[in-house]
Structure formats: C-alpha cells, structure tokens
Design an enzyme around this catalytic site. Structure first.
Site, PDB file in Angstrom:
ATOM      1  N   ARG A 145      -6.404   9.596   2.210  1.00 16.71           N
ATOM      2  CA  ARG A 145      -5.560   9.897   1.358  1.00 16.71           C
ATOM      3  C   ARG A 145      -6.389   9.357   0.161  1.00 16.71           C
ATOM      4  O   ARG A 145      -6.158   9.842  -1.482  1.00 16.71           O
ATOM      5  CB  ARG A 145      -4.019   8.565   1.708  1.00 16.71           C
ATOM      6  CG  ARG A 145      -3.512   9.730   2.895  1.00 16.71           C
ATOM      7  CD  ARG A 145      -2.118   8.286   3.271  1.00 16.71           C
ATOM      8  NE  ARG A 145      -0.881   8.877   1.757  1.00 16.71           N
ATOM      9  CZ  ARG A 145      -0.289   8.332   2.092  1.00 16.71           C
ATOM     10  NH1 ARG A 145       0.397   7.596   3.131  1.00 16.71           N
ATOM     11  NH2 ARG A 145       1.003   9.018   0.722  1.00 16.71           N
ATOM     12  N   PRO A 202      -3.504  -1.884   3.272  1.00 12.69           N
ATOM     13  CA  PRO A 202      -3.362  -3.331   3.400  1.00 12.69           C
ATOM     14  C   PRO A 202      -2.471  -4.345   2.179  1.00 12.69           C
ATOM     15  O   PRO A 202      -2.454  -3.642   1.044  1.00 12.69           O
ATOM     16  CB  PRO A 202      -5.083  -3.284   2.951  1.00 12.69           C
ATOM     17  CG  PRO A 202      -5.603  -2.168   2.974  1.00 12.69           C
ATOM     18  CD  PRO A 202      -4.704  -1.466   2.997  1.00 12.69           C
ATOM     19  N   GLU A 203      -1.794  -4.958   2.663  1.00  9.01           N
ATOM     20  CA  GLU A 203      -1.362  -5.590   1.847  1.00  9.01           C
ATOM     21  C   GLU A 203      -2.322  -7.162   1.201  1.00  9.01           C
ATOM     22  O   GLU A 203      -2.920  -7.192   2.360  1.00  9.01           O
ATOM     23  CB  GLU A 203      -0.050  -6.106   1.737  1.00  9.01           C
ATOM     24  CG  GLU A 203       1.216  -4.819   2.124  1.00  9.01           C
ATOM     25  CD  GLU A 203       2.065  -5.175   2.827  1.00  9.01           C
ATOM     26  OE1 GLU A 203       2.868  -5.954   1.750  1.00  9.01           O
ATOM     27  OE2 GLU A 203       3.157  -4.594   3.551  1.00  9.01           O
ATOM     28  N   HIS A 217     -14.226  11.345   4.862  1.00 13.24           N
ATOM     29  CA  HIS A 217     -13.581   9.999   4.484  1.00 13.24           C
ATOM     30  C   HIS A 217     -14.204   9.747   3.732  1.00 13.24           C
ATOM     31  O   HIS A 217     -13.656   8.295   3.455  1.00 13.24           O
ATOM     32  CB  HIS A 217     -11.954  10.204   4.593  1.00 13.24           C
ATOM     33  CG  HIS A 217     -11.086  11.437   5.221  1.00 13.24           C
ATOM     34  ND1 HIS A 217     -11.340  12.558   3.697  1.00 13.24           N
ATOM     35  CD2 HIS A 217     -10.569  11.990   6.459  1.00 13.24           C
ATOM     36  CE1 HIS A 217     -10.746  13.375   4.640  1.00 13.24           C
ATOM     37  NE2 HIS A 217     -10.121  12.804   5.772  1.00 13.24           N
TER      38      HIS A 217
END
Length: 282
Positions: free
Chosen positions: A109, A2-3, A90
């Site tokens: 990640r 996300p930006e 995760h």
DNA sequence: CTTTGCACCTGTTGGC
DNA sequence: TGCCAACAGGTGCAAA
C-alpha cells in the site's frame, strides 16, 4: 499493519541477526513511498549495522555514519530471503549482506517510509512531537492526565494520536480500553483520576503481553523470519463483533470513530448517558 | 489553537 | 462465476 508490539518483535529479531553485519549492496526499486526515498543504493553499501532501535512504530537501523529510518504503514514488512529468490511485487528495497542473503522491504500500500538521517536521531522532525514510550516510566497517570484531561475528544481516537503516546494503533487501542473498562467514546475531559490509573496499567499490560506473544497476526503480519504473532488469540474485543465478552458474556459491539473501527463490550465498558457525566448531582 | 475529514495506495472479502 | 463496494494494522494536511 504493525503497531508497537509488531515493530518491537521485528526489532528484537534484527538485534540478534542483523547487528554486526555489513551491507554489501543495496538495490532500490522505488523512488517514493509516503515520502521520497533517498539514494539508499549509494548510501548503504559497506556500512555495518551497529544497533537496531525502535521509537513508537518507527524502526531504526543504526550505523556509525547515520540511521536508516523505517516505518511500515499499514502493509509494510521486512523479510529475509536467499540471494537467488526473484523479487516479488511491491518489494522496494533489497539490502544484500555478506553471505548474499537479502533483507527485503515490501509494502503493497506504500504508506510506509524509508529515510536516511545523519546525526542525533532525536533531532529528526519526525520525532519532535512524538509522545513517550508506553513501556517507559515516562508514561504515568500524571502524564496522561496532563496531556489529555482538557481534551474534548473521545479517548479512543486520542489513543491513536502518536503525539500523545507513541506506538498504539487500532488493534491495541480497543484492547487497552477493554482492559481498563473505559468506553471508547468517553470524552477525555470526563475521565476520572482513578480511570487514568487503570488506563496506564492496561496500556503497559496489553503491550507487554503482546510483545511476549510476538505481536498480532490478523491478516498478514509476520516477523522477519516468517514467524506469525500469537497475540490475536488473546484479543478480547478486536474483530470479535457479536461474539460473547470473555468477562460478562455480552455480545461485543463495533463502533465507527473517525473512519476507524473500534470494538468494545457494552457490558463492561459503560458510556455515561448525557447529563450524567460524573459531576456532582443531587 | 483544537478537532475532524479525507486523501494517499493496493489487495482482499463479501454481497448481489 | 463476476462485478463492485466496503474495508484493512497509519499518518499528514486541509478545512471547519
């Protein structure tokens, strides 16, 4: 992932659906992401969410007693799930609400961040050097010129520097430069006054439109409610290598800068050749 | 000081 | 089908 537009999409959803709710329990499954995670399982229970804010790409879940700072890195996301849904791979944090639903933080990640901060948020070292919010009045052509006009670096990697402007990432940097008709490899110290003006309006216009579209879903961005973003259909250059430019028809090109891919239109975004840097010639 | 390269992680994709 | 390199929306720090 996300930006700014994606984090803002998440923020708006949570501002409507999370503010006022109390966290009954918190289950922490992971000790550290990019940084160690504090004992949120002991900190969060019984706290009521007072506000949800955003600083650049950081999401701030505010309580009277402190602030939960979240960053989503490349692959982080939040999703809401009923109580009986088994934890998936995760998942790092469950916040159990009074109706037993859970707000889950998931990040394959592990480039994300979960932190707890007591006191004024601006005092946190994470935000000490953070640049201005692109959609605030603080972001003006004067500011851009003052920060960047002496830099010997290319404009595209500079746009990714969060100390310069908060919230722009790899997708929007390319989209913004296309709309400002500035080649990504142009050096900041060769950009003309008129171009800084174009750049400011491109930044604001692209980010505003992207927020209205709910962000970009290239691979896997979904908002908290599972809603996909729609701005990817308006991408003019990002991931459009060799497809025709929407303005001039030239095939879009890709360029590697500091290990990050940039996309641009060779017809609309001209790179002055060496020795032709805009200085007076005869 | 400024600027660049790489490490940190896991999952997916595409070429052979 | 299988293997493996390359790549993915970000950032911090070491090195030049």
């Amino acid at each position: 992932m996300p930006e700014l537009p994606e984090v803002e999409t998440i923020r708006r959803y949570l501002a409507t659906h999370l503010v006022g709710q109390t966290i009954c329990r918190a289950l922490l499954y992971t000790k550290a992401l990019r940084r160690p995670i504090p004992a949120l399982n002991r900190i969060l229970p019984h706290l009521a969410v007072s506000d949800v804010r955003r600083l650049g790409k950081y999401l701030l879940i505010c309580f009277d007693q402190g602030t939960l700072i979240m960053h989503f890195g490349m692959s982080g996301r939040l999703y809401w799930t009923p109580n009986n849904v088994k934890r998936s791979k995760h998942d790092h944090l469950d916040m159990v609400l009074s109706d037993n639903s859970r707000l889950r933080y998931n990040d394959p990640r592990r480039f994300g961040v979960l932190l707890w901060h007591v006191g004024a948020i601006n005092q946190h070292s994470l935000f000490a050097k953070l640049g201005p919010e692109p959609l605030s009045q603080q972001l003006s052509s004067c500011y851009l010129y003052g920060f960047a006009s002496a830099k010997k670096t290319a404009i595209k990697p500079l746009l990714l520097n969060q100390d310069f402007i908060a919230g722009i990432g790899n997708i929007y940097a390319s989209e913004i430069l296309f709309r400002a008709r500035i080649h990504p490899a142009r050096l900041a110290n060769n950009i003309a006054d008129s171009e800084w003006v174009l750049l400011v309006s491109a930044i604001k216009q692209v980010l505003k439109t992207a927020i209205q579209a709910g962000g970009s879903s290239i691979k896997d961005f979904v908002s908290v409610n599972g809603q996909l973003g729609a701005f990817q259909s308006q991408h003019a250059v990002y991931a459009r290598t060799s497809q025709p430019c929407i303005i001039c028809g030239s095939p879009i090109q890709a360029l590697l800068q500091r290990q990050r891919i940039s996309f641009y239109c060779p017809g609309c975004q001209i790179l002055p050749s060496a020795g032709c840097t805009g200085q007076a010639r005869h």
